[in-house]
Design a protein around this motif. Structure first.
Motif, PDB file in Angstrom:
ATOM      1  N   ILE A   1       0.846  -1.196   0.000  1.00 55.36           N
ATOM      2  CA  ILE A   1       0.000   0.000   0.000  1.00 55.36           C
ATOM      3  C   ILE A   1       0.876   1.239   0.000  1.00 55.36           C
ATOM      4  O   ILE A   1       1.810   1.351   0.782  1.00 55.36           O
ATOM      5  CB  ILE A   1      -0.927   0.016   1.234  1.00 55.36           C
ATOM      6  N   CYS A   2       0.553   2.153  -0.886  1.00 56.97           N
ATOM      7  CA  CYS A   2       1.244   3.435  -0.925  1.00 56.97           C
ATOM      8  C   CYS A   2       0.309   4.489  -0.356  1.00 56.97           C
ATOM      9  O   CYS A   2      -0.878   4.497  -0.662  1.00 56.97           O
ATOM     10  CB  CYS A   2       1.607   3.822  -2.356  1.00 56.97           C
ATOM     11  N   THR A   3       0.858   5.380   0.430  1.00 57.61           N
ATOM     12  CA  THR A   3       0.061   6.460   1.002  1.00 57.61           C
ATOM     13  C   THR A   3       0.829   7.771   0.910  1.00 57.61           C
ATOM     14  O   THR A   3       1.953   7.817   0.408  1.00 57.61           O
ATOM     15  CB  THR A   3      -0.254   6.193   2.483  1.00 57.61           C
ATOM     16  N   PHE A   4       0.207   8.828   1.438  1.00 52.71           N
ATOM     17  CA  PHE A   4       0.869  10.121   1.509  1.00 52.71           C
ATOM     18  C   PHE A   4       1.463  10.375   2.900  1.00 52.71           C
ATOM     19  O   PHE A   4       1.801  11.505   3.229  1.00 52.71           O
ATOM     20  CB  PHE A   4      -0.119  11.239   1.174  1.00 52.71           C
ATOM     21  N   ALA A   5       1.572   9.325   3.695  1.00 54.24           N
ATOM     22  CA  ALA A   5       2.163   9.492   5.020  1.00 54.24           C
ATOM     23  C   ALA A   5       3.677   9.558   4.896  1.00 54.24           C
ATOM     24  O   ALA A   5       4.340   8.548   4.622  1.00 54.24           O
ATOM     25  CB  ALA A   5       1.752   8.334   5.914  1.00 54.24           C
ATOM     26  N   ALA A   6       4.221  10.725   5.118  1.00 53.23           N
ATOM     27  CA  ALA A   6       5.656  10.919   4.948  1.00 53.23           C
ATOM     28  C   ALA A   6       6.468  10.000   5.849  1.00 53.23           C
ATOM     29  O   ALA A   6       7.556   9.550   5.476  1.00 53.23           O
ATOM     30  CB  ALA A   6       6.010  12.381   5.214  1.00 53.23           C
ATOM     31  N   SER A   7       5.933   9.701   7.016  1.00 54.03           N
ATOM     32  CA  SER A   7       6.673   8.878   7.973  1.00 54.03           C
ATOM     33  C   SER A   7       6.902   7.459   7.469  1.00 54.03           C
ATOM     34  O   SER A   7       7.771   6.751   7.972  1.00 54.03           O
ATOM     35  CB  SER A   7       5.928   8.837   9.307  1.00 54.03           C
ATOM     36  N   GLN A   8       6.146   7.044   6.472  1.00 53.94           N
ATOM     37  CA  GLN A   8       6.287   5.689   5.955  1.00 53.94           C
ATOM     38  C   GLN A   8       7.391   5.562   4.908  1.00 53.94           C
ATOM     39  O   GLN A   8       7.750   4.462   4.518  1.00 53.94           O
ATOM     40  CB  GLN A   8       4.958   5.219   5.358  1.00 53.94           C
ATOM     41  N   TYR A   9       7.888   6.672   4.454  1.00 54.36           N
ATOM     42  CA  TYR A   9       8.923   6.649   3.422  1.00 54.36           C
ATOM     43  C   TYR A   9      10.297   6.714   4.087  1.00 54.36           C
ATOM     44  O   TYR A   9      10.588   7.648   4.831  1.00 54.36           O
ATOM     45  CB  TYR A   9       8.744   7.810   2.451  1.00 54.36           C
ATOM     46  N   GLY A  10      11.111   5.730   3.750  1.00 54.96           N
ATOM     47  CA  GLY A  10      12.401   5.642   4.424  1.00 54.96           C
ATOM     48  C   GLY A  10      13.535   6.344   3.703  1.00 54.96           C
ATOM     49  O   GLY A  10      14.589   6.586   4.286  1.00 54.96           O
ATOM     50  N   TYR A  11      13.310   6.668   2.450  1.00 51.61           N
ATOM     51  CA  TYR A  11      14.390   7.255   1.657  1.00 51.61           C
ATOM     52  C   TYR A  11      13.900   8.537   1.011  1.00 51.61           C
ATOM     53  O   TYR A  11      12.820   8.567   0.404  1.00 51.61           O
ATOM     54  CB  TYR A  11      14.865   6.269   0.596  1.00 51.61           C
ATOM     55  N   TRP A  12      14.741   9.574   1.109  1.00 53.76           N
ATOM     56  CA  TRP A  12      14.374  10.892   0.641  1.00 53.76           C
ATOM     57  C   TRP A  12      15.512  11.532  -0.134  1.00 53.76           C
ATOM     58  O   TRP A  12      16.693  11.279   0.140  1.00 53.76           O
ATOM     59  CB  TRP A  12      14.050  11.808   1.831  1.00 53.76           C
ATOM     60  N   GLY A  13      15.115  12.344  -1.103  1.00 56.28           N
ATOM     61  CA  GLY A  13      16.100  13.166  -1.771  1.00 56.28           C
ATOM     62  C   GLY A  13      16.425  14.391  -0.936  1.00 56.28           C
ATOM     63  O   GLY A  13      15.839  14.619   0.126  1.00 56.28           O
ATOM     64  N   GLN A  14      17.319  15.199  -1.440  1.00 55.15           N
ATOM     65  CA  GLN A  14      17.790  16.356  -0.698  1.00 55.15           C
ATOM     66  C   GLN A  14      16.843  17.543  -0.813  1.00 55.15           C
ATOM     67  O   GLN A  14      16.956  18.501  -0.045  1.00 55.15           O
ATOM     68  CB  GLN A  14      19.196  16.777  -1.198  1.00 55.15           C
ATOM     69  N   GLY A  15      15.916  17.475  -1.745  1.00 53.73           N
ATOM     70  CA  GLY A  15      14.963  18.559  -1.933  1.00 53.73           C
ATOM     71  C   GLY A  15      15.417  19.548  -2.989  1.00 53.73           C
ATOM     72  O   GLY A  15      16.618  19.764  -3.191  1.00 53.73           O
ATOM     73  N   THR A  16      14.441  20.116  -3.684  1.00 57.31           N
ATOM     74  CA  THR A  16      14.735  21.132  -4.687  1.00 57.31           C
ATOM     75  C   THR A  16      13.698  22.253  -4.546  1.00 57.31           C
ATOM     76  O   THR A  16      12.507  21.999  -4.388  1.00 57.31           O
ATOM     77  CB  THR A  16      14.741  20.531  -6.107  1.00 57.31           C
ATOM     78  N   GLN A  17      14.178  23.475  -4.601  1.00 55.76           N
ATOM     79  CA  GLN A  17      13.307  24.630  -4.368  1.00 55.76           C
ATOM     80  C   GLN A  17      12.511  24.969  -5.622  1.00 55.76           C
ATOM     81  O   GLN A  17      13.069  25.046  -6.726  1.00 55.76           O
ATOM     82  CB  GLN A  17      14.141  25.845  -3.959  1.00 55.76           C
ATOM     83  N   VAL A  18      11.212  25.172  -5.417  1.00 48.73           N
ATOM     84  CA  VAL A  18      10.332  25.672  -6.470  1.00 48.73           C
ATOM     85  C   VAL A  18       9.721  26.973  -5.962  1.00 48.73           C
ATOM     86  O   VAL A  18       9.107  27.000  -4.895  1.00 48.73           O
ATOM     87  CB  VAL A  18       9.230  24.666  -6.818  1.00 48.73           C
TER      88      VAL A  18
END
Length: 125
Positions: A105-122
């Motif tokens: 199951i995929c959700t929008f709960a950020a806490s469930q995602y273990g891997y993240w990029g560094q982020g990019t500004q928009v």
């Protein structure tokens, strides 16, 4: 350790478009979710789009439906977020995220995602 790398952020005027890309080295490994999240100053991180390996069915936050499109290319190990008709309220740091859910199951709960990029500004003005 899965290292995600985003690119494609920038500054645009309202009504403009940007495409964000994310390199996901393990995107073609098993059942997994790729999500795009954003965080504006003073606000919590929120999910804007997600896509699951097998169904390839995209899901969007109501605030971006009809304007954003998420896609994935397993052969290139990449995920993308096409953003059209951008609005000032879309201004935020955008992150891609990856998880391999045991429950499928995929959700929008950020806490469930273990891997993240560094982020990019928009920034939309």
């Amino acid at each position: 350790h899965v290292q995600l790398v985003e690119s494609g952020g920038g500054s645009v005027q309202a009504g403009g478009s940007l495409t964000l890309s994310c390199t996901v080295p393990t995107i073609n490994v098993g059942a997994n979710c790729v999500g795009w999240f954003r965080q504006a100053p003073g606000k919590e991180r929120e999910g804007v789009a997600r896509i699951f390996t097998f169904s390839n069915t995209p899901y969007y936050a109501d605030s971006v439906k009809g304007r954003f499109t998420i896609s994935r290319d397993n052969s290139k190990k990449m995920a993308s977020l096409q953003m059209n008709d951008l609005k000032p309220e879309d201004t935020a740091i955008y992150y891609c995220a990856f998880r391999q859910p045991a429950d499928g199951i995929c959700t929008f709960a950020a806490s469930q995602y273990g891997y993240w990029g560094q982020g990019t500004q928009v920034t939309v003005s």
